[in-house]
Design a protein around this motif. Structure first.
Motif, mmCIF file in Angstrom:
data_model
loop_
_atom_site.group_PDB
_atom_site.id
_atom_site.type_symbol
_atom_site.label_atom_id
_atom_site.label_comp_id
_atom_site.label_asym_id
_atom_site.label_seq_id
_atom_site.Cartn_x
_atom_site.Cartn_y
_atom_site.Cartn_z
ATOM 1 N N ASN A 290 0.836 -1.200 0.000
ATOM 2 C CA ASN A 290 0.000 0.000 0.000
ATOM 3 C C ASN A 290 0.871 1.249 0.000
ATOM 4 O OD1 ASN A 290 0.575 0.964 2.758
ATOM 5 N ND2 ASN A 290 -0.646 -0.761 3.478
ATOM 6 N N SER A 291 0.228 2.373 -0.297
ATOM 7 C CA SER A 291 0.866 3.690 -0.206
ATOM 8 C C SER A 291 -0.113 4.634 0.485
ATOM 9 C CB SER A 291 1.205 4.254 -1.593
ATOM 10 O OG SER A 291 2.102 3.421 -2.289
ATOM 11 N N LEU A 292 0.397 5.469 1.375
ATOM 12 C CA LEU A 292 -0.473 6.425 2.051
ATOM 13 C C LEU A 292 -1.035 7.415 1.028
ATOM 14 C CD1 LEU A 292 -0.718 5.992 5.090
ATOM 15 C CD2 LEU A 292 0.360 8.198 5.434
ATOM 16 N N ASN A 293 -2.253 7.848 1.250
ATOM 17 C CA ASN A 293 -2.949 8.737 0.316
ATOM 18 C C ASN A 293 -2.589 10.185 0.624
ATOM 19 O OD1 ASN A 293 -4.648 9.879 -1.534
ATOM 20 N ND2 ASN A 293 -6.548 9.306 -0.489
ATOM 21 N N VAL A 294 -1.392 10.605 0.202
ATOM 22 C CA VAL A 294 -0.917 11.944 0.558
ATOM 23 C C VAL A 294 -1.638 13.047 -0.194
ATOM 24 C CG1 VAL A 294 1.360 11.215 1.343
ATOM 25 C CG2 VAL A 294 0.985 11.695 -1.083
ATOM 26 N N GLY A 295 -2.551 12.698 -1.070
ATOM 27 C CA GLY A 295 -3.396 13.707 -1.685
ATOM 28 C C GLY A 295 -4.626 14.031 -0.855
ATOM 29 N N HIS A 296 -4.782 13.359 0.282
ATOM 30 C CA HIS A 296 -5.959 13.561 1.134
ATOM 31 C C HIS A 296 -5.573 14.311 2.406
ATOM 32 C CE1 HIS A 296 -9.525 12.792 3.558
ATOM 33 N NE2 HIS A 296 -10.144 12.416 2.438
ATOM 34 N N PRO A 297 -6.377 15.290 2.832
ATOM 35 C CA PRO A 297 -6.029 16.073 4.030
ATOM 36 C C PRO A 297 -5.846 15.241 5.287
ATOM 37 C CG PRO A 297 -7.800 17.132 2.813
ATOM 38 C CD PRO A 297 -7.588 15.804 2.167
ATOM 39 N N THR A 326 7.450 8.765 -2.798
ATOM 40 C CA THR A 326 6.041 8.385 -2.702
ATOM 41 C C THR A 326 5.220 9.483 -2.032
ATOM 42 O OG1 THR A 326 6.379 5.986 -2.739
ATOM 43 C CG2 THR A 326 4.462 6.773 -1.534
ATOM 44 N N LEU A 327 5.816 10.190 -1.081
ATOM 45 C CA LEU A 327 5.091 11.233 -0.359
ATOM 46 C C LEU A 327 4.830 12.463 -1.215
ATOM 47 C CD1 LEU A 327 6.978 10.969 3.040
ATOM 48 C CD2 LEU A 327 4.739 10.025 2.456
ATOM 49 N N THR A 328 5.480 12.564 -2.357
ATOM 50 C CA THR A 328 5.267 13.702 -3.256
ATOM 51 C C THR A 328 4.307 13.368 -4.395
ATOM 52 O OG1 THR A 328 7.070 13.235 -4.829
ATOM 53 C CG2 THR A 328 7.654 14.377 -2.784
ATOM 54 N N ARG A 329 3.763 12.155 -4.401
ATOM 55 C CA ARG A 329 2.874 11.719 -5.494
ATOM 56 C C ARG A 329 1.413 11.993 -5.136
ATOM 57 N NH1 ARG A 329 5.478 8.388 -9.194
ATOM 58 N NH2 ARG A 329 7.506 7.572 -8.531
ATOM 59 N N GLN A 330 0.965 13.211 -5.377
ATOM 60 C CA GLN A 330 -0.456 13.503 -5.158
ATOM 61 C C GLN A 330 -1.306 12.854 -6.240
ATOM 62 O OE1 GLN A 330 -0.025 17.837 -3.021
ATOM 63 N NE2 GLN A 330 -1.371 17.643 -4.726
ATOM 64 N N GLY A 331 -0.811 12.894 -7.477
ATOM 65 C CA GLY A 331 -1.466 12.201 -8.570
ATOM 66 C C GLY A 331 -0.665 10.961 -8.868
ATOM 67 N N PRO A 334 5.804 12.186 -9.276
ATOM 68 C CA PRO A 334 6.369 13.011 -8.205
ATOM 69 C C PRO A 334 6.200 14.490 -8.540
ATOM 70 C CG PRO A 334 7.912 11.301 -8.906
ATOM 71 C CD PRO A 334 6.800 11.305 -9.901
ATOM 72 N N ASP A 335 6.012 15.301 -7.505
ATOM 73 C CA ASP A 335 5.741 16.725 -7.706
ATOM 74 C C ASP A 335 6.475 17.531 -6.653
ATOM 75 O OD1 ASP A 335 4.753 19.234 -8.195
ATOM 76 O OD2 ASP A 335 2.646 18.734 -7.857
ATOM 77 N N VAL A 336 7.425 18.359 -7.104
ATOM 78 C CA VAL A 336 8.193 19.167 -6.165
ATOM 79 C C VAL A 336 7.316 20.215 -5.491
ATOM 80 C CG1 VAL A 336 8.928 20.936 -7.817
ATOM 81 C CG2 VAL A 336 10.427 20.338 -5.896
ATOM 82 N N HIS A 337 6.138 20.461 -6.046
ATOM 83 C CA HIS A 337 5.198 21.416 -5.452
ATOM 84 C C HIS A 337 4.049 20.688 -4.743
ATOM 85 C CE1 HIS A 337 7.346 24.600 -7.452
ATOM 86 N NE2 HIS A 337 7.129 24.060 -8.629
ATOM 87 N N SER A 338 4.258 19.470 -4.354
ATOM 88 C CA SER A 338 3.206 18.692 -3.699
ATOM 89 C C SER A 338 2.811 19.320 -2.371
ATOM 90 C CB SER A 338 3.683 17.264 -3.468
ATOM 91 O OG SER A 338 4.732 17.244 -2.511
ATOM 92 N N ALA A 339 1.616 18.968 -1.907
ATOM 93 C CA ALA A 339 1.133 19.490 -0.625
ATOM 94 C C ALA A 339 2.033 19.064 0.524
ATOM 95 C CB ALA A 339 -0.304 19.015 -0.388
ATOM 96 N N PHE A 340 2.552 17.848 0.465
ATOM 97 C CA PHE A 340 3.433 17.356 1.522
ATOM 98 C C PHE A 340 4.651 18.262 1.672
ATOM 99 C CE2 PHE A 340 7.365 14.835 2.162
ATOM 100 C CZ PHE A 340 7.212 14.541 3.502
ATOM 101 N N GLU A 358 15.011 10.169 1.258
ATOM 102 C CA GLU A 358 15.465 9.091 0.406
ATOM 103 C C GLU A 358 14.745 9.337 -0.923
ATOM 104 O OE1 GLU A 358 16.009 4.268 0.493
ATOM 105 O OE2 GLU A 358 14.065 5.067 1.108
ATOM 106 N N PRO A 359 15.436 9.915 -1.913
ATOM 107 C CA PRO A 359 14.737 10.510 -3.061
ATOM 108 C C PRO A 359 14.396 9.523 -4.165
ATOM 109 C CG PRO A 359 17.070 10.968 -3.223
ATOM 110 C CD PRO A 359 16.883 10.172 -1.955
ATOM 111 N N TRP A 360 13.790 8.431 -3.791
ATOM 112 C CA TRP A 360 13.324 7.457 -4.767
ATOM 113 C C TRP A 360 12.240 6.590 -4.143
ATOM 114 C CZ3 TRP A 360 18.657 7.461 -3.424
ATOM 115 C CH2 TRP A 360 19.043 6.528 -2.450
ATOM 116 N N ASP A 361 11.514 5.867 -4.987
ATOM 117 C CA ASP A 361 10.623 4.793 -4.562
ATOM 118 C C ASP A 361 10.669 3.738 -5.653
ATOM 119 O OD1 ASP A 361 9.030 5.825 -6.587
ATOM 120 O OD2 ASP A 361 7.497 6.650 -5.255
ATOM 121 N N THR A 362 9.761 2.786 -5.622
ATOM 122 C CA THR A 362 9.856 1.694 -6.589
ATOM 123 C C THR A 362 9.545 2.152 -8.017
ATOM 124 O OG1 THR A 362 7.543 1.034 -6.250
ATOM 125 C CG2 THR A 362 9.215 0.002 -4.843
#
Length: 656
Positions: A290-297, A326-331, A334-340, A358-362
């Protein structure tokens, strides 16, 4: 009974008040939430949270006090095809629990804590500047499990790491920060237990605000929290920062076949990212299910509240984010302007602490892609430094970039060398001793038929696989370990030493010892390489004492250092031409490091399989003296030339 609506609500979690506690739980999709307090006779006292503000259920639970054990029963539809997995037959862990306790049938309960019960006695976090930091990655249990001087009952615990024997070793080594492998409450994997193994690393978090209880000498959950705080205070008193390796990208609940322990049963689609068009299954860029839903408040709030808690209540000095991409993937991307990233950037509580990605994921590799106020584990440093020293042709230009703080990675976005956390080894992969002793991984003990772990290790055994009595092979291995440590500790950026590398710690060729909670992973204090440890202490001491050996210059800060902060020369003393850098036969280089008003140093590095003559830079009245070397036969006098043995380095100090 449907919850009453109320205009105000308390913060999420449990907050003590006279006669009990205010409790608040987020669930966008639930129909109701009941707090279950475990009584002394094993029965439950249930209190429905009868108010609802927005998507937060809240209410007052009488009789809650420090030490109360409790869980949640959350009601709602059971409809996995729609992503809903409610089952009020299960008792769930409050995600905001600050301590935990095990209960029958695999249930994990929260334990109410008292934030004011620990006396910090004026604890003052060191706040060591990044430019002066030397990070030491260690495992709380493994570091002290067999450590002499630590009482048996404290070994492998927070109290053991706080013991003077452990703190004294770290202070003598000279590191400025420990980076602790995961200490959030995690869960053992059933498939490992079935094989007689255990999750040793701990990248299987469940409770983001609670310390892992197995690492505490105390059995009382309240005392476990205080024991953790005592460890932090003891390290701070020695001038050592505490950085946590945190796992917010996923949880131990896994995929659709995994257990329901907390978030999955509280509000599955809010906290986890589900596959679009197939809500029964989980989007996964972590390799864990699983991945946490970092696009959700709600998920973002849980992460941010956890970070603030560890800074304010536990006095933590920084965080290393596992699979941070993974924490920067709202959609999807990866997004350097992500909410996280935006939330962390603007948070005043988090502003003083160190943020390391750790600037990578799978699904993606983002070295160089994080914002300017972040540092990153620089995997390119690891790979290129390994390749250079094992003699890979054509590496000289790339190697020079790594030693200079990877300007080819960071300067385009006006980031300094301090963006680069340099490492040659880490918990994931070979130790330094194994990197120089094995051509292949040896992971048979993991029970996966050798299929797990990285196969491209960029290692060399130098003539024998594993331990050998051959004196020449052992001499080469010793030189290479010193070369790699010297490169790490004499490069621009923030060095990170893997705990035990300074003592020649081996895992017998296992490069994925995540499930080896035994002597394979624990420090072997009886058989360490004392000479290598002294060599490492000397390197760290030199780096911390001499500004020239920790250059933080870069082209957008021209006032730092001196006009000739770094001068790169060929072995013959001449300046490099563009054609020199990629010539396969060029495997030697010298870096002349200066800092205005301080000593100048020359770092000579020879990765060739033959000795190389170096012509040292000449300035009237300058005399070069040997400071440190891996070439046991090197003799340096006041002459301007010396021959450096195959696969060797030398550090020289100038005097006038």
């Amino acid at each position: 009974m449907s919850p009453r609506h109320e205009s105000a609500r308390p913060p999420l979690g449990v907050h003590l008040a006279e006669g009990g506690a205010e409790v608040a739980v987020y669930s966008e999709n639930a129909d109701g939430v009941v707090v279950c307090v475990l009584q002394d006779d094993g029965s439950e006292a249930r209190t429905e949270l009868d108010m609802r503000t927005g998507h937060v259920f809240h209410g007052f639970v009488r009789g809650m006090r420090p030490g109360t054990r409790y869980g949640l029963r959350v009601s709602g539809p059971w409809d996995p095809a729609s992503g809903l997995r409610f089952d009020d037959g299960k008792v769930l862990l409050d995600p905001y629990a600050t301590a935990t306790a095990d209960a029958p049938e695999g249930t994990i309960l929260g334990v109410v804590t008292d934030p004011g019960s620990f006396d910090w006695q004026g604890d003052d976090p060191p706040r060591t500047p990044l430019a002066e930091s030397v990070v030491y990655e260690l495992h709380v249990k493994g570091f002290t499990k067999t450590m002499p001087g630590v009482p048996e009952e404290l070994r492998g615990t927070y109290a053991g790491l706080a013991h003077p024997a452990a703190v004294g070793y770290l202070r003598e080594l000279g590191v400025t920060a420990v980076e602790l492998m995961p200490v959030h409450r995690f869960v053992q994997d059933g498939h490992l237990l079935d094989k007689g193994l255990r999750n040793y690393w701990g990248y299987n978090s469940l409770a983001f605000l609670a310390p892992h209880p197995e690492y505490a000498a105390a059995r009382d959950p309240l005392e476990q929290v205080n024991e953790f705080k005592g460890m932090v205070a003891a390290l701070h008193a020695a001038g050592i920062e505490v950085i946590l390796d945190v796992v917010y990208n996923h949880t131990a609940e896994g995929n659709d076949q995994g257990p329901t322990l907390s978030l999955k049963g509280i509000d599955n689609p809010s906290y986890y990212r589900l596959v679009e068009g197939d809500a029964e299954h989980y989007f996964d860029t972590t390799g864990t299910g699983n991945s946490l839903n970092v696009g959700h408040p709600a998920a973002l709030a849980l992460i941010m509240d956890s970070l603030r808690y560890w800074v304010t209540e536990m006095h933590i000095d920084g965080f290393r984010f596992d699979l941070a991409t993974t924490l920067t993937r709202q959609g999807g991307d990866p997004d350097v302007h992500s909410a996280f990233l935006a939330l962390i950037h603007q948070d005043p509580t988090l502003a003083p602490v160190k943020m390391i990605a750790e600037p990578w994921d799978t699904a993606g590799y983002q070295v160089g892609g994080f914002p300017a106020d972040w540092s990153e584990w620089n995997g390119r440093f690891r790979d290129d430094v390994r390749d250079f020293w094992r003699g890979t042709p054509g590496m000289l230009g790339t190697f020079a970039q790594r030693v200079l703080g990877s300007p080819d990675v960071y300067e385009a976005s006006r980031r300094s060398p301090l963006s680069s956390v340099n490492f040659v080894t880490a918990h994931d992969g070979f130790t330094l001793a194994d990197l120089t002793s094995y051509n292949e991984k040896h992971n048979e003990a993991n029970g996966e038929g050798g299929a797990d772990g990285e196969s491209d290790n960029r290692s060399s055994n130098y003539g024998a696989e594993g331990p050998t009595d051959d004196p020449e092979i052992n001499r080469v291995r010793t030189r290479q370990r010193k070369n790699l440590l010297a490169t790490l500790l004499l490069s621009a950026g923030v060095p990170m030493v893997l705990g035990g590398d300074e003592r020649g710690r081996t895992q017998g060729g296992n490069n994925n010892a995540y499930c080896q909670d035994n002597e394979t992973s624990w420090f072997d204090w009886e058989h360490g390489d004392d000479e290598l440890a002294e060599f490492t202490r000397t390197l760290i001491s030199l780096r911390r004492a001499e500004p020239a050996l920790r250059p933080d210059w870069y082209r957008y800060a021209p006032g730092s250092g001196s006009p000739r902060t770094v001068d790169l020369r060929r072995a013959d003393g001449r300046r490099f031409t563009n054609s020199d850098w990629h010539r396969p036969e060029h495997k030697a280089i010298q870096f002349v490091l200066g800092h205005q008003g301080h000593t100048t140093f020359a770092v000579l590095m020879n990765a060739a399989e033959n000795g190389v003559e170096f012509s040292l830079p000449y300035t009237p009245r300058r005399v070069w003296r040997l400071e440190l070397t891996s070439d046991e036969g090197l003799d340096v006098d006041a002459a301007r030339r010396l021959t450096l043995a195959p696969r060797s380095f030398a550090l020289l100090r100038s005097s006038r």
